[in-house]
Structures are given as structure tokens and as C-alpha cells.
Design a protein around this motif. Sequence first.
Motif, mmCIF file in Angstrom:
data_model
loop_
_atom_site.group_PDB
_atom_site.id
_atom_site.type_symbol
_atom_site.label_atom_id
_atom_site.label_comp_id
_atom_site.label_asym_id
_atom_site.label_seq_id
_atom_site.Cartn_x
_atom_site.Cartn_y
_atom_site.Cartn_z
ATOM 1 N N ARG A 122 58.420 71.093 45.995
ATOM 2 C CA ARG A 122 59.599 71.140 46.845
ATOM 3 C C ARG A 122 59.557 70.123 47.979
ATOM 4 N N SER A 123 58.410 69.504 48.185
ATOM 5 C CA SER A 123 58.302 68.468 49.216
ATOM 6 C C SER A 123 58.597 67.078 48.674
ATOM 7 N N ILE A 124 58.912 66.960 47.378
ATOM 8 C CA ILE A 124 59.217 65.648 46.794
ATOM 9 C C ILE A 124 60.524 65.110 47.369
ATOM 10 N N VAL A 125 60.463 63.906 47.911
ATOM 11 C CA VAL A 125 61.632 63.220 48.456
ATOM 12 C C VAL A 125 62.195 62.240 47.431
ATOM 13 N N ALA A 126 61.310 61.501 46.765
ATOM 14 C CA ALA A 126 61.730 60.489 45.794
ATOM 15 C C ALA A 126 60.622 60.280 44.778
ATOM 16 N N VAL A 127 61.032 59.922 43.565
ATOM 17 C CA VAL A 127 60.089 59.587 42.501
ATOM 18 C C VAL A 127 60.500 58.259 41.904
ATOM 19 N N GLU A 128 59.555 57.340 41.776
ATOM 20 C CA GLU A 128 59.808 56.072 41.092
ATOM 21 C C GLU A 128 59.131 56.131 39.733
ATOM 22 N N LEU A 129 59.888 55.816 38.704
ATOM 23 C CA LEU A 129 59.377 55.931 37.346
ATOM 24 C C LEU A 129 60.005 54.891 36.436
ATOM 25 N N VAL A 130 59.391 54.716 35.289
ATOM 26 C CA VAL A 130 59.975 53.941 34.198
ATOM 27 C C VAL A 130 60.381 54.949 33.137
ATOM 28 N N ASP A 131 61.662 54.984 32.807
ATOM 29 C CA ASP A 131 62.115 55.999 31.851
ATOM 30 C C ASP A 131 61.838 55.549 30.419
ATOM 31 N N ALA A 132 62.174 56.404 29.476
ATOM 32 C CA ALA A 132 61.832 56.153 28.072
ATOM 33 C C ALA A 132 62.461 54.882 27.528
ATOM 34 N N SER A 133 63.593 54.466 28.101
ATOM 35 C CA SER A 133 64.256 53.241 27.648
ATOM 36 C C SER A 133 63.654 51.985 28.255
ATOM 37 N N GLY A 134 62.748 52.167 29.225
ATOM 38 C CA GLY A 134 62.145 51.035 29.913
ATOM 39 C C GLY A 134 62.792 50.699 31.228
ATOM 40 N N GLU A 135 63.806 51.470 31.634
ATOM 41 C CA GLU A 135 64.486 51.200 32.898
ATOM 42 C C GLU A 135 63.644 51.698 34.063
ATOM 43 N N VAL A 136 63.540 50.852 35.089
ATOM 44 C CA VAL A 136 62.838 51.241 36.314
ATOM 45 C C VAL A 136 63.819 51.989 37.211
ATOM 46 N N ARG A 137 63.427 53.202 37.641
ATOM 47 C CA ARG A 137 64.352 54.044 38.394
ATOM 48 C C ARG A 137 63.686 54.613 39.642
ATOM 49 N N ARG A 138 64.476 54.754 40.685
ATOM 50 C CA ARG A 138 64.072 55.507 41.866
ATOM 51 C C ARG A 138 64.972 56.742 41.904
ATOM 52 N N VAL A 139 64.372 57.913 41.772
ATOM 53 C CA VAL A 139 65.124 59.148 41.621
ATOM 54 C C VAL A 139 65.088 59.943 42.918
ATOM 55 N N THR A 140 66.261 60.217 43.464
ATOM 56 C CA THR A 140 66.413 61.073 44.638
ATOM 57 C C THR A 140 67.562 62.042 44.385
ATOM 58 N N ASP A 141 67.755 62.967 45.306
ATOM 59 C CA ASP A 141 68.890 63.878 45.192
ATOM 60 C C ASP A 141 70.210 63.126 45.238
ATOM 61 N N ALA A 142 70.229 62.005 45.940
ATOM 62 C CA ALA A 142 71.478 61.277 46.128
ATOM 63 C C ALA A 142 71.945 60.578 44.864
ATOM 64 N N ASP A 143 71.009 60.055 44.041
ATOM 65 C CA ASP A 143 71.459 59.276 42.886
ATOM 66 C C ASP A 143 71.362 60.015 41.549
ATOM 67 N N ASP A 144 70.521 61.062 41.450
ATOM 68 C CA ASP A 144 70.467 61.854 40.220
ATOM 69 C C ASP A 144 69.866 63.209 40.578
ATOM 70 N N ALA A 145 70.705 64.073 41.119
ATOM 71 C CA ALA A 145 70.228 65.364 41.616
ATOM 72 C C ALA A 145 69.618 66.214 40.508
ATOM 73 N N GLU A 146 70.145 66.126 39.302
ATOM 74 C CA GLU A 146 69.648 66.959 38.204
ATOM 75 C C GLU A 146 68.259 66.510 37.759
ATOM 76 N N LEU A 147 68.045 65.197 37.666
ATOM 77 C CA LEU A 147 66.712 64.708 37.317
ATOM 78 C C LEU A 147 65.733 64.994 38.450
ATOM 79 N N ALA A 148 66.163 64.848 39.695
ATOM 80 C CA ALA A 148 65.294 65.180 40.831
ATOM 81 C C ALA A 148 64.896 66.651 40.765
ATOM 82 N N TRP A 149 65.846 67.519 40.442
ATOM 83 C CA TRP A 149 65.551 68.943 40.263
ATOM 84 C C TRP A 149 64.475 69.133 39.198
ATOM 85 N N ALA A 150 64.603 68.477 38.069
ATOM 86 C CA ALA A 150 63.658 68.634 36.969
ATOM 87 C C ALA A 150 62.273 68.112 37.324
#
Length: 453
Positions: A158-186
Motif C-alpha cells: 500500500r506504500s507503492i507510489v509508482a512502478v517502472e516496468l517493461v511490459d510483455a510487449s516490450g513497452e517501457v512504462r511508469r505506472v501510477t494511479d494517475a495513468d493506469d489506476a487498475e494496473l497500479a491496483w494489481a
Amino acid sequence: MTDARATALEDLRSTLTGTLVLPGEPEYDAARSPWNLGVDQRPAAVATPADVADVQAILATARATGLGVTTQPNGHGATDALEGVLLVRPSAFDEITVDVEGRTLRVGAGVNWGAALQALDGTGLIGLAGSNPEVNVVGLALNGGHSMFSRLHGLTARSIVAVELVDASGEVRRVTDADDAELAWALRGGGGLFGVVTAIELELFEADVLFGGGLVFPSESAVPVISAAFALARDVPELGLDVGMMQFPDLPVMPPHLRGRVVASVGLVHVGDEASGRALAERLLAVAEPIANSLTAFTIGSLAAVAAEPTDPMPTADFGASIGSDDDGFAAAFVEGFLAGAAHGLTRAGLRAMGGATAEELGSELSAVGAVHAPLLLNAGVLLMGPAVDPVVALQPLRDLDARYGVAGGVPTMLGPGPLSLAYPPEVLERLAAVKQRVDPSGVIRSNRAITG
């Protein structure tokens, strides 16, 4: 392995800045070895990427060849289900940045809590760290995470603010509540199913002074001491408490006062000054005389000394459960169960006090790991010291205890090996599966914990 896959892996190795180790090579056994040396995992290859471009290349090869990709920073939580999987070791991602003003910690995916806590020393800030300095920051957070500060500030995920990852397609992503709340939840509790994480940012909390340490009592005092610790946990919901039993081997390397003994232990972490912390500990010390007492004022960099857990890999069989009772009757049953298991090689059994902030409902839109209503989380292990130790027999008394007192739900990191369905209700599992289908429909990204077994 097919010739096409072998050729593809050789081609991948030639393009990486980092390294790739294949089966049959001299380095393979060391590279594939997990934290639990009792697990015999045999991946198709072990990759140590040097940068994000390497991660993208690894994923491209996996997509082209039908291989899976899983990430194990240190090998915690490993299983032997890695056939046809590329194992990623993100040790090169070693950034540590503390933003004191913004109260955030940013670390690379290869950073363990020991190094992160050293970076926090002197800042007046704490993170929701695990009890062992060799536990990986990203791994703990993604899988729920329980800290000795969790009763005050909540579970690590619950303290996660942001996660930076490379997704399965190879896209580099920064995941936060603001840009993908559902993935941030997961990502807050769903583990490593959604991409190869390269960095994470966590919220930090103010704590100028800390007090705590460990108390060790003879087994004859175990029931009243553990009962007193349960009462203390109920009365002081912000206090970090880890109660347990341990059997020490009769070996010359053991301290004389512990060698060959079964003992009860209480680990305590208090956010506050020494005087107020000692007043709380006195409730335990009034019950029985300890045979060891390490209570002291400390700084965040020394947090790992509270639990003083082993930091070297070893072969173990683990078991975890959520426990629905913390009364005197359960304390007696727990001690009885441990002693029965210890006669057959049970090494340790710990009970993390829950309640406080861990039981708060923050809303399902924030985190896959929800409120934990069980008062205790049990985690136990058998050190596999030879063929004479049968872990099934040694752990059976605790499984029987779980059958009597166990409840559904919990925190994945505290429940031993197994799928997320051990921790989460069907509606959370369905939501996690929907996120997985959206971001990785081909199932390239694997995890130590599948959604269902």
C-alpha cells in the motif's frame, strides 16, 4: 530444448550487454539457485540484464520462442515450475534515491532492504521494510509485504507510489494511479505477473526515534509469555510484534545459552522513545525472566538486528496461514503444536501480530491486498538437515492448528509457497485475471505465484 530455441538464446546472448547463462554451462547451477536451496528450479536460461534495453531484448526473444519470463532478484518464494522459462536476475538495477522532502524511496529492482535501510539512516524517515536485510524491496512490495511498522502504517504494497516496468510487449512504462489506476491496483499485491519491474517508488514515514529488539525465553515460560504478547498486541495496535518458537540445533557453533534448546521469542518494534518502549516491554518482562534481551534504542539502518534472521540461503520447507484467534487457548495450542513438530525437526514458527493499520479498509480501488482481519499470521519452516527430517511430519501439527484456528485471506509474502488464491477472495482474483489478460494476453510474464493453483 528445441534447436530453434537454442539458436534464439545464443542470438540473444550475443546482443545483451548483460549476461545469459544456459543449461550445461559451468555457471548455470549457481545462477539458477534460489534462496531456498531445497527448491530445484531449472529455467531455460538465466539472464542478468544490464539495462532496460536488455530487458526488452529478453522479452522479445521470449515472445518469439514461446518461452515465459520470470523475475527473481534473490530467489525468495521460488518454486520448481520454471521449465520453458527465462529467469531474470535484476541485480544490475541498483539505484537507491531517498527524497527526504517528498518522503519517497526510489530503488532499482536489484536492491535489498538492507541497503535501502542504510540509505534511510539519518533522514528521520522509515520505509515499510521486511525483517530480513536480504529481502528484495520490489519483491516484498509487489507481493503484499508485512513490516514491523505495518500495524502503524499498513502493508508494504500500500506504500507503492509508482512502478517502472517493461511490459510483455516490450513497452517501457511508469505506472501510477494517475495513468493506469487498475494496473497500479494489481501491482499492489498481485506480484510479478504484470511485467519485468526495473524500479519502484515507495512512500516513507516520519520516525525520529525507534526502540526495540528481541527477547528470548525458556520454553517452560512460552505459554504465559506468548499470551502476554497477544494481550499487548491487542492493547497497543501500533506496536510491531513478532512472537514465536524456535528449536536450536545441538551444534558447537550455537551460543552456549541456546545450543540444543527450544525457546520462545518476542520481537518488538516501537516508533517512539526508549522510555515509552521499555514501559511496553515491561509487560513481557514481568511474566518471565528472559535468557537473552537485545532491547535498545536504534536507528532505521539497524532494523534487521531486531529479528536477527539468518541471511544465508538454506534448504527449508515452509508453511504459512492466517490465524483467527489470539486468546490464551490458542497460545497454549500453538506451543503444544510447535513442541510436537519440533520432535520431528520443526525449526521455527512465528506469529506476526496484525490489527492496527493492517485491518483498515482503504478501498478496493487502491490495492489488491486488502484489509487483513485475522489477528495473527503464522509462518513456519523446517530446516532440511538431511533425509532423516520429514517436513510433512514436522509441519503436520501446525497444519492441524490451522485446521482448528485458520481463517481465509492474508498476505501472500507470509503464506508460504502457493497461488494468490490462498490470500485473496474470488472477486480480487477475477479482477487480477482481467488486468493480466489486458496487459499480457499471451501469458509471457510468469510469477512465483500464479493467480490460482
